[in-house]
Design an enzyme around this catalytic site. Structure first.
Site, PDB file in Angstrom:
ATOM      1  N   ASP A   1       0.861  -1.176   0.000  1.00  0.00           N
ATOM      2  CA  ASP A   1       0.000   0.000   0.000  1.00  0.00           C
ATOM      3  C   ASP A   1       0.909   1.242   0.000  1.00  0.00           C
ATOM      4  O   ASP A   1       2.134   1.156   0.107  1.00  0.00           O
ATOM      5  CB  ASP A   1      -0.978  -0.014   1.183  1.00  0.00           C
TER       6      ASP A   1
HETATM    7  C1  NOJ Z   1      -4.070   3.863   0.155  1.00  0.00           C
HETATM    8  C2  NOJ Z   1      -5.270   2.983   0.309  1.00  0.00           C
HETATM    9  O1  NOJ Z   1      -5.185   2.273   1.521  1.00  0.00           O
HETATM   10  C3  NOJ Z   1      -5.453   1.983  -0.813  1.00  0.00           C
HETATM   11  O2  NOJ Z   1      -6.703   1.366  -0.660  1.00  0.00           O
HETATM   12  C4  NOJ Z   1      -5.334   2.658  -2.146  1.00  0.00           C
HETATM   13  O3  NOJ Z   1      -5.569   1.726  -3.171  1.00  0.00           O
HETATM   14  C5  NOJ Z   1      -3.950   3.262  -2.239  1.00  0.00           C
HETATM   15  N1  NOJ Z   1      -3.807   4.272  -1.194  1.00  0.00           N
HETATM   16  C6  NOJ Z   1      -3.686   3.901  -3.595  1.00  0.00           C
HETATM   17  O4  NOJ Z   1      -4.407   5.051  -3.738  1.00  0.00           O
END
Ligand code: NOJ
Length: 642
Positions: free
Chosen positions: A282
């Site tokens: 993430d």
């Molecule tokens: C953080 C989020 O937790 C995740 O769900 C998302 O896909 C990513 N950022 C990318 O934006």
């Protein structure tokens, strides 16, 4: 590149490596020509400075220079199809090997045309409709040049304090598994090489929906049995449905952050579940290993993530900055870098990006695929199916024809309340508010009053609302939370209605006209303290682009509500977390602990004093405009025990 590949395949056929797939032969050849740094580049994902912001700001990178050097495997959050095309052009024409970039984006509940938030659509229990919403979203995303969505979110949660419940399928692992599989099928279609299919991404691996106290990113510590029983099934189902990618979660899982967790990524995901695609971290989760306290610096963070077999790093570039040193110092083997890089290149191959790096996007395709009639129609249908009728005293709903309506509340006219979180490409101009939906369906019968703001009273708001209710036959209040009050980094300590909204409701109720509440929210709310002031309660969630029309479809009786809850609605904050499938305990409750504090005689049962254990509305609850009678029950033979 294709010509070289054909010659290479023929060569292989005569030299005994014929058992490899075409894709493997192609990727092996390509990797044979790549430097270690280029391989680490494929394992790195960056965000442009002008991109959509979906995480904390970081060190700026010179993206063009990295692309030219062949050091970018993927980019997320690019704002426009034109930018995607020009970045791809740079990669293909200016880097040494011309490896195409994989463009990703958070297409979570639709792309341009938005469907209801995911928690809402789970309440439809309609797998075909959910699959279709993913398919339509994929078609729009693909037309914009996006080949990869970071969806479905497979995190089971029973804690409405956690803002991200809005992105999931609720509290039940079985239903969550069915929905996860349907979404993967919708995004990825029958064949990844189809130009309307995009990659799905199973997230957030793992158990992100169980953070302590419902606080986002917080620690998760649970038994393996509990994890396998209640949290793993949706991730597993999505992987079995063929999801090509998985995203790690931010939380630590039983003391080790997911992005450095060898047991989760290597043992469970890749070895036990046989996942063959690639894993992305993430946002900044690799450098966050430092704050977690398991890495001293960026180099150690890269080491721990690579050691756990986390294939691609999102945003922070530590693989690129430290990977070569880690290999030359013997801490990470080049063979294991090869294994991770190969997974990424194989997925790019499956998508057909090596055949045509520009197979996604294109001006003509964009014009044809975006904002299709089919998408608007489906958005309205799924929104209707997602709404849940929670109360309907004296059949207040559907409204009688000709009734004059006072439409009151902070969300009656705001597009944002229809949309919810994750709205990268939404088009507010096309979003139908409840006011617009009502005016279209009930012309000349609606007067609109704001009444109060979301958290604060407005001058004269209550008296205007009371006047409007007096002059109408029915008061319809649109209450709840803003769209951006759920989603990431949106945990709360209370899911009660804000006080000013309670005051507005109480004042309107005193007028004596029937009171309908349309609840816009991205999470279950605790409504016991206000429920007596409400005659009819329709949970509309954040219903998407066609929200206002869909609400009018139900309120008018043109369609009957059919949604059923997939998360319990607690009576009050103190019951949270709350789920229907809780364990019995050795002292199951038969009632409440105490009826009042005047008569203290404890029950010695697993219950609260004064408040029942049961939620106000349980998982599975939902009314319609008709009644059903069940009779002549029969036990199917298979279940008929001797
Ligand atoms: C953080 C989020 O937790 C995740 O769900 C998302 O896909 C990513 N950022 C990318 O934006």
């Amino acid at each position: 590149m294709r010509k070289v590949f054909v010659i290479f395949v023929l060569g292989c056929l005569f030299s005994g490596c014929a058992r490899k797939t075409e894709a493997e032969i192609f990727v092996d050849d390509l990797m044979g020509r790549m430097t270690l740094r280029e391989k680490l580049g494929q394992m790195s994902q960056f965000v442009p400075q002008t991109g959509v912001v979906t995480g904390p700001e970081g060190e700026p990178v010179d993206l063009d220079a990295l692309i030219k050097a062949g050091e970018v495997g993927s980019i997320l959050n690019v704002k426009t199809p034109q930018e995607i095309e020009s970045l791809q052009r740079l990669a293909v024409d200016s880097s040494r090997l011309g490896i195409p970039i994989l463009f990703g984006h958070d297409v979570i509940h639709g792309c341009n045309v938005l469907f209801p938030i995911n928690l809402a659509s789970s309440c439809s229990w309609d797998m075909d409709a959910i699959r279709k919403s993913a398919e339509l979203a994929a078609a729009e995303a693909a037309a914009m040049g996006i080949a990869w969505t970071f969806s479905p979110m497979c995190d089971v949660s029973a804690d409405p304090r956690w803002g991200r419940v809005s992105e999931g399928a609720g509290e039940d692992p079985y239903l969550g598994a069915k929905i996860a599989a349907a979404m993967v099928e919708g995004y990825q279609g029958k064949d990844l090489s189809d130009s309307s299919s995009i990659l799905a991404c199973v997230k957030h691996f793992a158990a992100y929906g169980a953070p302590e106290a419902g606080r986002d990113y917080n620690t998760v510590d649970m038994s393996e049995r509990m994890f396998r029983d209640r949290y793993l099934p949706p991730y597993k189902a999505a992987i079995e449905a063929g999801a090509a990618t998985v995203m790690t979660s931010f939380n630590d899982f039983n003391a080790i952050p997911a992005s450095a967790n060898e047991w989760l990524l290597k043992k469970l995901l890749k070895e036990e579940l046989g996942f063959e695609g690639f894993v992305v971290s993430d946002y900044k989760a690799v450098t966050e290993l430092i704050a977690h306290g398991v890495a001293a610096d960026a180099k150690e963070a890269a080491f721990k993530a690579l050691r756990a077999h986390l294939d691609m790093e999102m945003v922070t570039g530590t693989y690129l900055n430290h990977g070569e040193d880690l290999v030359s110092e013997g801490l990470i083997s080049e063979a294991s870098i090869d294994e991770m890089c190969r997974r990424i290149l194989l997925v790019k191959y499956e998508l057909g990006l090596f055949d045509d790096p520009f197979r996604y996007g294109g001006a003509q395709r964009y014009a044809m695929a975006i904002n299709s009639q089919a998408a608007f129609e489906h958005s309205r249908k799924l929104a209707r199916e997602s709404m849940v009728l929670l109360k309907n005293e004296n059949d207040v709903l559907p409204l009688d024809s000709g009734e004059k309506i006072a439409l009151i509340g902070p969300f009656a006219s705001t597009p944002r309340a229809m949309i919810g979180s994750w709205t990268a490409f939404r088009d507010y101009d096309r979003t139908v508010t409840i006011e617009e939906g009502f005016n279209a369906r009930f012309p000349s019968r609606v007067s609109v009053v704001q009444g109060c703001d979301v958290f604060t009273p407005v001058d004269g708001g209550i008296s205007d609302a009371v006047r409007a209710a007096r002059n109408a036959d029915v008061a319809v209040l649109v209450l709840g939370f803003h769209g951006h009050l759920s989603g990431e980094a949106a945990s709360v300590t209370s899911v009660e209605l804000p006080q000013c909204q309670k005051d507005l409701l109480a004042a309107v109720k005193k007028v004596g006209k029937p009171v309908v509440v349309l609840l816009t929210t991205g999470r279950p709310m605790a409504l016991e303290s206000v429920i007596d002031d409400i005659d009819a309660l329709l949970l509309v969630w954040h219903p998407g682009t066609e929200g206002g029309n869909a609400v009018a479809d139900l309120v008018s009786g043109d369609h009957s509500p059919s949604g059923h809850l997939t998360m319990c609605f607690p009576r009050c904050d103190g019951q949270i977390p709350i789920r229907y499938n809780h364990k019995n305990t050795g002292r199951p409750a038969t009632g409440i602990g105490l009826k009042s504090f005047d008569n203290i005689s404890k029950s010695f049962q697993s219950c609260y004093l004064l408040t029942p254990n049961s939620p106000l509305y349980s998982f599975g609850y939902g009314l319609s405009y008709t009644t059903f009678e069940y009779n002549n029950f029969e036990m199917p033979k298979a279940l008929d025990k001797d």
